[in-house]
Scaffold this active site. Sequence first.
Site, short mmCIF file in Angstrom:
data_model
loop_
_atom_site.label_atom_id
_atom_site.label_comp_id
_atom_site.label_asym_id
_atom_site.label_seq_id
_atom_site.Cartn_x
_atom_site.Cartn_y
_atom_site.Cartn_z
N ASN A 84 0.86 -1.18 0.00
CA ASN A 84 0.00 0.00 0.00
C ASN A 84 0.90 1.24 0.00
OD1 ASN A 84 -1.85 2.01 0.46
ND2 ASN A 84 -2.40 1.37 2.53
N LYS A 139 0.06 4.23 -0.48
CA LYS A 139 -0.66 5.41 0.01
C LYS A 139 -0.41 6.60 -0.93
CE LYS A 139 -0.41 3.44 4.58
NZ LYS A 139 -0.43 3.63 6.03
N HIS A 154 -9.77 1.14 4.41
CA HIS A 154 -8.54 1.39 5.18
C HIS A 154 -8.85 2.40 6.29
CE1 HIS A 154 -4.52 2.74 6.23
NE2 HIS A 154 -4.07 1.63 5.66
N GLU A 162 -7.33 4.89 7.30
CA GLU A 162 -7.12 6.29 6.92
C GLU A 162 -8.32 6.83 6.14
OE1 GLU A 162 -3.28 5.68 5.12
OE2 GLU A 162 -2.44 5.25 7.09
N GLU A 177 -5.70 -4.68 10.50
CA GLU A 177 -4.77 -3.58 10.70
C GLU A 177 -5.15 -2.78 11.94
OE1 GLU A 177 -2.52 -2.58 6.85
OE2 GLU A 177 -4.20 -1.22 7.05
N GLY A 201 1.95 2.74 10.71
CA GLY A 201 2.88 3.84 10.56
C GLY A 201 3.54 4.29 11.85
N SER A 236 3.06 -1.55 10.50
CA SER A 236 4.49 -1.52 10.79
C SER A 236 5.21 -2.84 10.48
CB SER A 236 4.73 -1.09 12.25
OG SER A 236 4.26 0.22 12.45
P1 PGA Z 1 2.51 0.69 7.64
O1 PGA Z 1 1.07 0.84 6.95
O2 PGA Z 1 3.11 -0.61 7.13
O3 PGA Z 1 3.28 1.90 7.18
O4 PGA Z 1 2.30 0.66 9.11
C1 PGA Z 1 0.24 -0.28 6.76
C2 PGA Z 1 -1.05 0.16 6.14
O5 PGA Z 1 -1.57 1.22 6.49
O6 PGA Z 1 -1.61 -0.55 5.29
#
Ligand code: PGA
Length: 254
Positions: A9, A11, A94, A96, A164, A170, A210
Amino acid sequence: MRKPLIAANWKMNTGIEEGVTLVTDILDGLKGSLSIDIALCPPFVSLQAISRLLTGTTIELGAQNMHFKERGAYTGEISASMLKTLCKYVILGHSERRQYFFETDDVVHSKVEAALAVGLIPILCVGESGEQNERGKTGEVLLGQVTAALRGIRADASLVIAYEPIWAIGTGRAATADQACSSIKVIRSAVAGLWGETIAAAIRILYGGSVTGANIAEFIRHEQVDGALVGGASLKAVEFLEIVRQTALHKSAR
Ligand code: PGA
């Protein structure tokens, strides 16, 4: 036996040129035939250029979002059938999107339904906040999100779900493998309740939050974890390739 999936992903990162370079580096670094599935989910603007690069490879393309309507006056939106010409997967729900773009469970439900209707595979994201986790509400939240997203939709074994936890995204603070496994069990039993045991046993459930080359093995060793949805670490070819390598190694060793 569920085939492992590592999904990237990206983003809102990488312009077209940067994306092309990243994919070229990933393709250069991939050796031999793959025993796992890989999906790259770049920003919309890069989908076509990257789709050309991936033609003839075993890497699949995914989008990060879509609208649930087929077409019409929805400025700025992209429909499932538009994506279907380029992509195999689409990330939906997601955290976000839920947090910054106010996507409700109902919206996520409509998107999952629309994606499946055209044969796009949703990577449905679910996960609890840090506060919900501390209050011991994780199971309840996951059950609620899975039920809201899938209820009334015809069972489909191609669906992918990503667990998640929001507090792990993140932050560099990944969940423990135990936490991931117990949440994935809750998710699988929620799917079983809606779609039956056979489909629930067939769908892939990933961990995300992460994930790095250094910690992927901890997750992937477990039978419950069918792969990972990778954010930050998917933006570096070397790191992403290490995640892929470790996944192939651990899953084929079983
Ligand atoms: P990250 O994001 O690996 O940077 O923690 C995962 C995601 O949001 O899909």
